[in-house]
Design an enzyme around this catalytic site. Structure first.
Site, short mmCIF file in Angstrom:
data_model
loop_
_atom_site.label_atom_id
_atom_site.label_comp_id
_atom_site.label_asym_id
_atom_site.label_seq_id
_atom_site.Cartn_x
_atom_site.Cartn_y
_atom_site.Cartn_z
N TYR A 185 0.89 -1.03 0.09
CA TYR A 185 0.03 0.18 0.14
C TYR A 185 0.92 1.24 -0.13
O TYR A 185 1.86 1.21 0.82
CB TYR A 185 -0.99 -0.01 1.31
CG TYR A 185 -1.93 -0.89 1.20
CD1 TYR A 185 -2.80 -1.08 0.11
CD2 TYR A 185 -1.71 -2.09 2.07
CE1 TYR A 185 -3.96 -2.18 0.09
CE2 TYR A 185 -2.59 -3.27 2.00
CZ TYR A 185 -3.90 -3.00 0.98
OH TYR A 185 -4.81 -4.12 0.77
N HIS A 239 -5.16 3.27 1.26
CA HIS A 239 -4.92 2.99 2.46
C HIS A 239 -4.53 4.39 3.52
O HIS A 239 -3.68 4.21 4.41
CB HIS A 239 -3.45 2.13 2.56
CG HIS A 239 -3.88 0.86 3.27
ND1 HIS A 239 -3.69 0.60 4.69
CD2 HIS A 239 -4.71 -0.32 2.93
CE1 HIS A 239 -4.16 -0.66 5.26
NE2 HIS A 239 -4.75 -1.28 3.99
#
Ligand code: MG
Length: 433
Positions: A185, A239
């Site tokens: 992420y 994220h």
């Protein structure tokens, strides 16, 4: 009959009847609560609650999964929930949910919600088995034929990102999440270890840079769309790595690529910025993977600032809470996209499935596929075929656990305490996950 006697009979009869039967079924009591923790022979940190009733052979299973604080959940379930729950009536799910939540006085934290979810799913499992029906039948029956899932694709470079999307399409997925670059992420926004202008003697690992990320990701999607077209529905997970106007700007720049959704472009601390995003971009927003308190998503739903609610069923307190959120979403035209994937377990996946398949607010479910060893340990685990998730169709949640197999892989000490990884910027400061 004497007037006093008649009055006594009239007053006593319904109460006595209610105490003895539940819709003609014999009364039930919770006899025991087992906490089953297993690594599944892999790196899982799964915690399940098994609620055993007074009816021989009747029990329910729930997921109390929390990958980062598994042992805290085990202690909370074994030391605090179990002594409180034994002897209570498992028929009263809503009442037990409310009472169990208030039982800890301080509420809505992740560990307490995980314990609550384990109890709640197990109670729904028991009720379904008792009724001889899958849980979704008790929630109103099927509102669709199966539950569509989105797959995970990604690549270290643009070509491998395209190859990843094509591989997902070949497996039958119409919905695909595309991540990019090194570092998981935030990939596309990381400066390699040791590079860049860093403080003397400071942090030397991968360093996240917001503006670099905002520049890189739209270019990746431009390339992917040019290669695969606009057929597959694509999404991307930020994220929570961005702040303020960078989140607004990424939403604006992603608009030409017609995403299914952009996920968690902001951390929960800065959800007010969704009002700004709405004013400049039509990129749909999916939010809430790390939410555990209902008031975090309430304004986002009621002000129609987002398009998908992303919470994890086992992090918000189970099916009872997920169904209420889905109903709230339905009223305001928002959809659900319950979080699954990664370290999640098959019981949590099925809990989401039963809500998904019976809810008008359903949007999409995150995929999670398990190795055959897990299917052996947990018979009835859902299966994905051609982009759709299918439950077993058996009464209750439709899943069981082989306790002997689970015990073969106990959850031991977790190295480093099990912490989620910490991303940092060039100057060594923490980046929100
Ligand atoms: Mg996510």
């Amino acid at each position: 009959m004497e007037r006093r006697k008649l009055l006594k009979t009239l007053l006593a009869a319904p109460v006595a009847a209610a105490a003895q039967t539940s819709g003609g079924l014999p009364p039930l009591t919770i006899k025991d609560v087992k906490v089953i923790a297993t690594s599944g022979g892999r790196q899982y940190r799964w915690v399940f609650l098994k609620i055993i009733t007074s009816e021989p052979g009747l029990y329910g299973i729930g997921s109390a999964g929390n990958h980062y604080q598994a042992h805290a959940v085990i202690a909370a379930a074994e030391q605090h929930l179990k002594p409180w729950l034994i002897g209570k009536n498992p028929d009263r799910i809503e009442d037990l949910w409310q009472a169990a939540q208030m039982r800890t006085y301080w509420r809505n934290g992740p560990v307490n919600n995980n314990v609550l979810a384990g109890m709640d799913m197990a109670l729904w499992d028991i009720k379904g088995k008792r009724a001889g029906m899958p849980v979704y039948e008790l929630l109103g029956g099927k509102a669709r034929d199966a539950v569509a899932c989105y797959d995970h694709a990604g690549g270290r470079d643009r070509e491998s990102a395209v190859a990843g999307v094509q591989a997902s399409m070949a497996k039958g997925f119409r919905h695909i999440r595309v991540q990019y670059g090194e570092g998981g992420y935030g990939g596309g926004g990381f400066i390699p270890a040791g590079q860049g202008n860093r403080p003397e003697g400071g942090y030397q690992g991968l360093a996240f840079d917001e503006e670099m990320y905002v520049d890189t990701i739209p270019q990746v999607f431009e390339y992917v769309r040019a290669k695969v077209g606009f057929g597959p529905k694509l999404c991307h997970d930020v994220h929570s790595h961005l702040s303020g106007m960078n989140a607004v700007e990424l939403s604006r720049r992603m608009q030409p690529y017609q995403l299914l959704f952009l996920e968690d472009v902001l951390p929960p601390e800065h959800i007010a910025y969704y009002r700004h995003i709405r004013q400049v971009a039509t990129t749909p927003q999916a939010v809430g993977e790390v939410f555990s308190h209902p008031y975090e998503y309430l304004p986002l739903i009621t002000e129609r600032l987002i398009d998908y609610v992303r919470c994890r069923v086992s992090a918000i307190g189970g099916i009872t809470q997920a169904k209420k959120i889905a109903t709230l979403c339905e009223v305001f035209g928002v959809k659900t996209a319950f979080q699954e994937g990664g370290e999640n377990d098959p019981v949590n996946q099925l809990a989401a499935y039963h809500v998904d398949i019976s809810s008008t607010a359903f949007g999409i479910q995150e995929e999670n596929a398990f190795p055959e060893a897990v299917h052996e340990m947990m018979p009835g685990a859902a299966r994905i075929r051609n982009g759709y998730l299918y439950g077993s169709g058996k009464p209750g949640l439709g899943i069981d656990i082989d306790e002997k197999l689970a015990a073969k892989y106990p959850l031991g000490e977790i190295r480093g305490g099990g912490a989620y990884r910490t991303d940092r910027a060039l100057d060594g400061s923490v980046v929100k996950p």
